[in-house]
Scaffold this motif. Structure first.
Motif, mmCIF file in Angstrom:
data_model
loop_
_atom_site.group_PDB
_atom_site.id
_atom_site.type_symbol
_atom_site.label_atom_id
_atom_site.label_comp_id
_atom_site.label_asym_id
_atom_site.label_seq_id
_atom_site.Cartn_x
_atom_site.Cartn_y
_atom_site.Cartn_z
ATOM 1 N N ALA A 155 2.783 -6.898 -5.321
ATOM 2 C CA ALA A 155 2.788 -5.963 -4.201
ATOM 3 C C ALA A 155 1.424 -6.039 -3.543
ATOM 4 O O ALA A 155 0.399 -6.068 -4.226
ATOM 5 C CB ALA A 155 3.081 -4.548 -4.664
ATOM 6 N N GLU A 156 1.417 -6.083 -2.219
ATOM 7 C CA GLU A 156 0.179 -6.111 -1.456
ATOM 8 C C GLU A 156 0.279 -5.092 -0.344
ATOM 9 O O GLU A 156 1.366 -4.828 0.171
ATOM 10 C CB GLU A 156 -0.057 -7.497 -0.850
ATOM 11 C CG GLU A 156 -0.259 -8.591 -1.865
ATOM 12 C CD GLU A 156 -0.441 -9.948 -1.203
ATOM 13 O OE1 GLU A 156 -0.007 -10.114 -0.043
ATOM 14 O OE2 GLU A 156 -1.010 -10.841 -1.840
ATOM 15 N N SER B 132 2.284 1.044 3.386
ATOM 16 C CA SER B 132 2.455 -0.212 4.113
ATOM 17 C C SER B 132 2.288 -1.329 3.088
ATOM 18 O O SER B 132 1.191 -1.837 2.864
ATOM 19 C CB SER B 132 1.422 -0.339 5.236
ATOM 20 O OG SER B 132 1.616 -1.561 5.917
ATOM 21 N N ILE B 133 3.383 -1.658 2.436
ATOM 22 C CA ILE B 133 3.363 -2.560 1.280
ATOM 23 C C ILE B 133 4.378 -3.678 1.499
ATOM 24 O O ILE B 133 5.442 -3.460 2.074
ATOM 25 C CB ILE B 133 3.729 -1.787 -0.005
ATOM 26 C CG1 ILE B 133 2.753 -0.623 -0.227
ATOM 27 C CG2 ILE B 133 3.754 -2.700 -1.220
ATOM 28 C CD1 ILE B 133 3.204 0.339 -1.303
ATOM 29 N N THR B 134 4.050 -4.862 1.032
ATOM 30 C CA THR B 134 5.021 -5.953 0.970
ATOM 31 C C THR B 134 5.180 -6.346 -0.494
ATOM 32 O O THR B 134 4.193 -6.663 -1.167
ATOM 33 C CB THR B 134 4.572 -7.177 1.792
ATOM 34 O OG1 THR B 134 4.443 -6.784 3.154
ATOM 35 C CG2 THR B 134 5.578 -8.312 1.674
ATOM 36 N N SER C 194 10.998 -11.233 -0.242
ATOM 37 C CA SER C 194 9.839 -10.603 0.381
ATOM 38 C C SER C 194 10.367 -9.365 1.089
ATOM 39 O O SER C 194 11.140 -9.472 2.042
ATOM 40 C CB SER C 194 9.161 -11.552 1.372
ATOM 41 O OG SER C 194 8.065 -10.907 1.982
ATOM 42 N N ILE C 195 9.964 -8.194 0.598
ATOM 43 C CA ILE C 195 10.538 -6.938 1.082
ATOM 44 C C ILE C 195 9.426 -6.023 1.583
ATOM 45 O O ILE C 195 8.544 -5.635 0.807
ATOM 46 C CB ILE C 195 11.320 -6.235 -0.030
ATOM 47 C CG1 ILE C 195 12.384 -7.171 -0.606
ATOM 48 C CG2 ILE C 195 11.935 -4.939 0.473
ATOM 49 C CD1 ILE C 195 13.005 -6.683 -1.884
ATOM 50 N N PRO C 196 9.475 -5.665 2.868
ATOM 51 C CA PRO C 196 8.483 -4.701 3.358
ATOM 52 C C PRO C 196 8.846 -3.300 2.888
ATOM 53 O O PRO C 196 10.017 -2.940 2.827
ATOM 54 C CB PRO C 196 8.592 -4.823 4.878
ATOM 55 C CG PRO C 196 9.995 -5.283 5.117
ATOM 56 C CD PRO C 196 10.369 -6.122 3.924
ATOM 57 N N GLY D 167 9.410 5.877 -1.704
ATOM 58 C CA GLY D 167 10.598 6.255 -0.944
ATOM 59 C C GLY D 167 11.006 5.188 0.046
ATOM 60 O O GLY D 167 11.728 5.440 0.985
ATOM 61 N N THR D 168 10.544 3.959 -0.186
ATOM 62 C CA THR D 168 10.808 2.889 0.771
ATOM 63 C C THR D 168 11.657 1.782 0.183
ATOM 64 O O THR D 168 11.863 0.769 0.824
ATOM 65 C CB THR D 168 9.488 2.276 1.270
ATOM 66 O OG1 THR D 168 8.780 1.771 0.139
ATOM 67 C CG2 THR D 168 8.635 3.291 1.997
#
Length: 168
Positions: A31-32, A46-48, A107-109, A156-157
């Motif tokens: 995760a970044e 704001s994570i990918t 790859s999931i935002p 929650g994303t």
């Protein structure tokens, strides 16, 4: 700033069936991005999340599943998007014995906002996408959030798993 992550196998995507013998193994995940917690008890994420999964689906599960009839078709389904995942995926599947073995890169935002609360060592987030909870620990400038197995996404994303973040 997110400095580490650990995936929660319960959040692995899978074909979405209850077919006996179907397995999903999360081989690696990262995760970044940023996760900002404010004093007014709101947060912004704001994570990918990137992951590599191996899925084994018995060929008997494909026939009549309504999802795919062959391993090649199953790879196409995964490549079109994994059952509501907002991100991108790349998959290859091949027949190996009586199974369809698939390698899937995701790859999931995971972006969003919400509120949070803390009570002792319990951390809860609330957003329009739902609630997440788990435990947390702060040591110096490092925050570790450990998602409960049934706690869903801490942001929650939709990005399940544990996070390690440092203060900037």
């Amino acid at each position: 700033m997110i400095t580490g992550s650990c995936s929660n196998p319960a959040t692995a995507t899978g074909m979405g069936t209850t077919c006996p013998g179907e397995t999903v193994q999360v081989n690696s995940s990262t995760a970044e991005g940023t996760l900002t917690f404010s004093a007014d008890m709101t947060y912004t994420a704001s994570i990918t999340v990137s992951a590599f999964e191996t899925e084994t689906v018995p060929l008997s599960c494909l026939s009549g599943s309504g999802v795919a009839e062959t391993c090649d078709e199953l790879a196409m389904v995964f490549n079109e998007g994994l059952f509501g995942d907002a991100g991108t995926s790349s998959a290859t599947c091949m027949t190996l014995g009586s199974n369809c073995d698939c390698n899937i890169s995701l790859s999931i935002p995971a972006t969003g906002t919400g509120t949070y609360s803390v009570s002792r060592d319990t951390f809860t987030t609330m957003s329009e996408n739902g609630e997440g909870y788990g435990t947390y620990c702060v040591s110096g400038d490092t925050l570790t959030i450990i998602t409960s197995p049934d706690g869903g996404s801490m942001t929650g994303t939709g990005s399940g798993g544990d996070l390690v973040a440092t203060r900037e």
